[in-house]
Design a protein around this motif. Structure first.
Motif: not given
Length: 221
Positions: A99-108, A114-132
């Motif tokens: 929904d925030h146009e992101g991509a999970i690059l790695e999940a181990t 879990w160690r997650l590596r996630v890419r988003f279009g900007d810091r705001e979208r990543l911050g919203q995912f982090h807040a979850h």
């Protein structure tokens, strides 16, 4: 500018909350993370573990509330591939990324987290995912960065894939004749030969895809 975050989250906030800690040496990794449909998310899961850990792991999967169904499709010494059907809560986390146009690059996953590596279009979208995840339990942000050059010199390799490729190169694995066997290299990582070979193959696959398929066609011969 796009941004990539690397952080760990408790398994109960994502998936396999009752399965990841059945054996401390057990490691799980999603085979493919590109989700084109919310009805078919992250369908394949690689699991590396001692042979005697798979039975208790599957028993835990059968009662894990994040899993609706699972099937072992491939079995090798020290590694198995599972086809997974996840519950709606896991799909909701993936929805949050899509929904925030992101991509999970790695999940181990290992030892209950879990160690997650996630890419988003900007810091705001990543911050919203982090807040979850902050609202769901402990979360540790390890790295936050934006690409400084094409591919950032990593070719989308995971740290484990990069280490395996470098070890194989340094040992002369790619030379003819080989300077080392996959079994010898696997011993250095404390994993099975099959698990090491799979890690190496996935790393090579990512290198070819990033360097040749999506790379600059005029970059050289």
């Amino acid at each position: 500018m796009s941004v990539v975050g690397e952080f760990t989250v408790p398994a109960e906030a994502f998936a396999l909350g009752e399965s990841l800690d059945v054996d401390p040496s057990l490691t799980v990794e999603f085979d493919r993370l590109v989700a084109h449909s919310r009805d078919w998310i992250m369908p394949f899961l690689w699991v590396s573990a001692p042979e005697d850990a798979f039975e208790p792991f599957e028993e835990a999967l059968a009662g894990d509330p994040s899993v609706e169904a699972f099937e072992a499709t491939d079995a090798f010494p020290g590694a198995r591939l599972y086809k997974m059907t996840w519950c709606r809560e896991v799909a909701r986390v993936v929805d949050l990324v899509l929904d925030h146009e992101g991509a999970i690059l790695e999940a181990t996953g290992q030892s209950g987290e879990w160690r997650l590596r996630v890419r988003f279009g900007d810091r705001e979208r990543l911050g919203q995912f982090h807040a979850h995840f902050k609202n769901s339990g402990d979360v540790a942000l390890h790295q936050l960065f934006s690409p400084s050059e094409p591919h950032s010199g990593t070719f989308n390799l995971t740290p484990k894939q990069r280490d395996a490729l470098l070890a194989a190169y340094d040992a002369g694995y790619f030379e003819t004749p080989r300077g080392a066997t996959a079994t010898e290299l696997a011993e250095g990582f404390g994993i099975s030969q099959q698990a090491f070979s799979q890690r190496l193959d996935r790393g090579i696959d990512r290198l070819v895809e990033d360097a040749l398929v999506t790379g600059d066609p005029e970059g050289g011969t």
